[in-house]
Design an enzyme around this catalytic site. Structure first.
Site, PDB file in Angstrom:
ATOM      1  N   ARG A 235       0.846  -1.183   0.000  1.00  0.00           N
ATOM      2  CA  ARG A 235       0.000   0.000   0.000  1.00  0.00           C
ATOM      3  C   ARG A 235       0.883   1.235   0.000  1.00  0.00           C
ATOM      4  O   ARG A 235       1.875   1.315   0.744  1.00  0.00           O
ATOM      5  CB  ARG A 235      -0.939  -0.007   1.223  1.00  0.00           C
ATOM      6  CG  ARG A 235      -2.095  -0.998   1.086  1.00  0.00           C
ATOM      7  CD  ARG A 235      -3.011  -0.581  -0.057  1.00  0.00           C
ATOM      8  NE  ARG A 235      -4.122  -1.488  -0.300  1.00  0.00           N
ATOM      9  CZ  ARG A 235      -4.152  -2.400  -1.259  1.00  0.00           C
ATOM     10  NH1 ARG A 235      -3.102  -2.571  -2.028  1.00  0.00           N
ATOM     11  NH2 ARG A 235      -5.217  -3.146  -1.437  1.00  0.00           N
ATOM     12  N   GLU A 264      -3.349   8.426  -5.741  1.00  0.00           N
ATOM     13  CA  GLU A 264      -3.519   7.790  -7.042  1.00  0.00           C
ATOM     14  C   GLU A 264      -4.756   8.340  -7.741  1.00  0.00           C
ATOM     15  O   GLU A 264      -5.797   8.463  -7.118  1.00  0.00           O
ATOM     16  CB  GLU A 264      -3.649   6.273  -6.869  1.00  0.00           C
ATOM     17  CG  GLU A 264      -2.414   5.625  -6.258  1.00  0.00           C
ATOM     18  CD  GLU A 264      -2.528   4.114  -6.143  1.00  0.00           C
ATOM     19  OE1 GLU A 264      -3.508   3.551  -6.680  1.00  0.00           O
ATOM     20  OE2 GLU A 264      -1.642   3.495  -5.537  1.00  0.00           O
ATOM     21  N   HIS A 283      -0.097   1.352 -10.592  1.00  0.00           N
ATOM     22  CA  HIS A 283      -0.954   0.429  -9.854  1.00  0.00           C
ATOM     23  C   HIS A 283      -1.645  -0.572 -10.788  1.00  0.00           C
ATOM     24  O   HIS A 283      -2.857  -0.785 -10.710  1.00  0.00           O
ATOM     25  CB  HIS A 283      -2.002   1.195  -9.034  1.00  0.00           C
ATOM     26  CG  HIS A 283      -2.476   0.396  -7.844  1.00  0.00           C
ATOM     27  ND1 HIS A 283      -3.024   0.971  -6.719  1.00  0.00           N
ATOM     28  CD2 HIS A 283      -2.479  -0.943  -7.601  1.00  0.00           C
ATOM     29  CE1 HIS A 283      -3.363   0.039  -5.842  1.00  0.00           C
ATOM     30  NE2 HIS A 283      -3.036  -1.136  -6.363  1.00  0.00           N
TER      31      HIS A 283
END
Length: 322
Positions: A235, A264, A283
């Site tokens: 994370r 993000e 990601h």
């Protein structure tokens, strides 16, 4: 016995939702990304499927659904799913833990090899039409330090072992891996600095909890070898990005590979974009063909368990946050 109603917090146009046709014909399904989509079905629904939905929507729908007996998160991380009322309730939460470990482990190995063989230099030389031989690094015998030795961490260790790397692992409950033949050195939470000092390649595969948020900052990076590489597939907020940018710019460590970030998507002009010793994945390291389908199929398998009164798979410890 009637099939339990399901509230699906998702964009109704998502192709994978077609797999919900496999549910029993009498299953009442409500789908949407606004609370209004659930007003009719929520009072009687027993299941909530959070299909990568915003936490704010989940909280609203939860308050509308007093008879819910199970909540499933399509993502592996549950920091955007857990909220106080849910944590304190008796409703079990499950997630997609383990479904994407293989893909993330392959990304880690790709990142290790990118730095060990200096693949960017090879690409630059080819683009410049320059013959530029240099010495590369062997990863055999190097220490791969894994911070967070769960499903992802162990998948990384299995692949790294094939390259002859040595494995150091840290987990909150080390007794769970005491007999793991992949691990050369096993540490508990008090061994963080020992792990950091040892690492040639440091893999972060941690969930996001109050304890792990900001865990890796300036002081922790200062402990690492200048030749070390930091790889985060857990994370983003586990790493203090300002400290990491400072370390990368100053060559305090050799480099980093990130698949997750504090914010993000990263905004234009963000300092990480300017770091030439950084592998930046938006990601998507676990977005292999069919990854969403696999997540939906896991939910369907768990639904059958729920419907038949069998133990659910991947039950989250709501107090621990993973």
């Amino acid at each position: 016995m009637a099939s339990p109603g399901v509230l699906v917090l998702a964009d109704p146009t998502d192709a994978e939702l077609a797999l919900l046709d496999r549910l029993p014909a009498d299953t009442r399904i409500a789908t949407g990304l606004a609370p209004e989509a659930f007003e009719a079905a929520a009072p009687e629904a027993q299941v909530i499927l959070s299909w990568f939905a915003p936490r704010e929507l989940l909280e609203r729908v939860w308050s509308m659904a007093p008879r819910v007996r199970w909540l499933h998160s399509a993502s592996a991380g549950v920091e955007n799913v857990l909220f106080p009322a849910l944590i304190e309730s008796k409703v079990p939460v499950t997630n997609s833990r383990g479904l994407f470990s293989e893909a993330l482990a392959e990304f880690v190995l790709a990142a290790i090899l990118l730095f060990a063989k200096d693949l960017p230099r090879m690409l630059r030389s080819r683009e410049a039409g320059r013959w530029d031989p240099f010495d590369i690094e062997l990863i055999q015998g190097r220490w791969l330090a894994i911070l967070g030795y769960g499903d992802i961490g162990r998948a990384v260790a299995q692949r790294a072992r094939a390259f002859g790397m040595k494995i150091a692992a840290l987990r909150q409950r080390p007794e769970l891996s005491r007999h793991d033949s992949l691990v050369d050195r096993l540490l508990g939470v008090d061994g963080l600095h020992e792990l950091l000092r040892l690492a040639d390649y440091l893999v972060l595969a941690l969930p996001l909890t109050p304890r792990t948020r900001g865990l890796i900052g300036e002081a922790e990076i200062a402990v690492m070898k200048p030749s070390a590489v930091l790889i985060n597939v857990g994370r983003g907020p586990v790493v203090q990005e300002a400290a990491l940018v400072h370390a990368l710019r100053g060559r305090r460590i050799r480099g980093a590979a990130l698949d997750v970030f504090e914010t993000e998507p990263l905004p234009a002009g963000y300092p990480l974009y300017e770091c030439d010793n950084l592998l930046l994945s938006p990601h998507c390291a676990d977005h292999f063909p069919g990854w969403k389908r696999r997540a939906m199929e896991f939910f369907l398998e768990n639904f059958e368990r729920f419907r038949n009164g069998e133990p659910l798979r991947n039950v989250v410890d709501k107090k621990r946050g993973y």
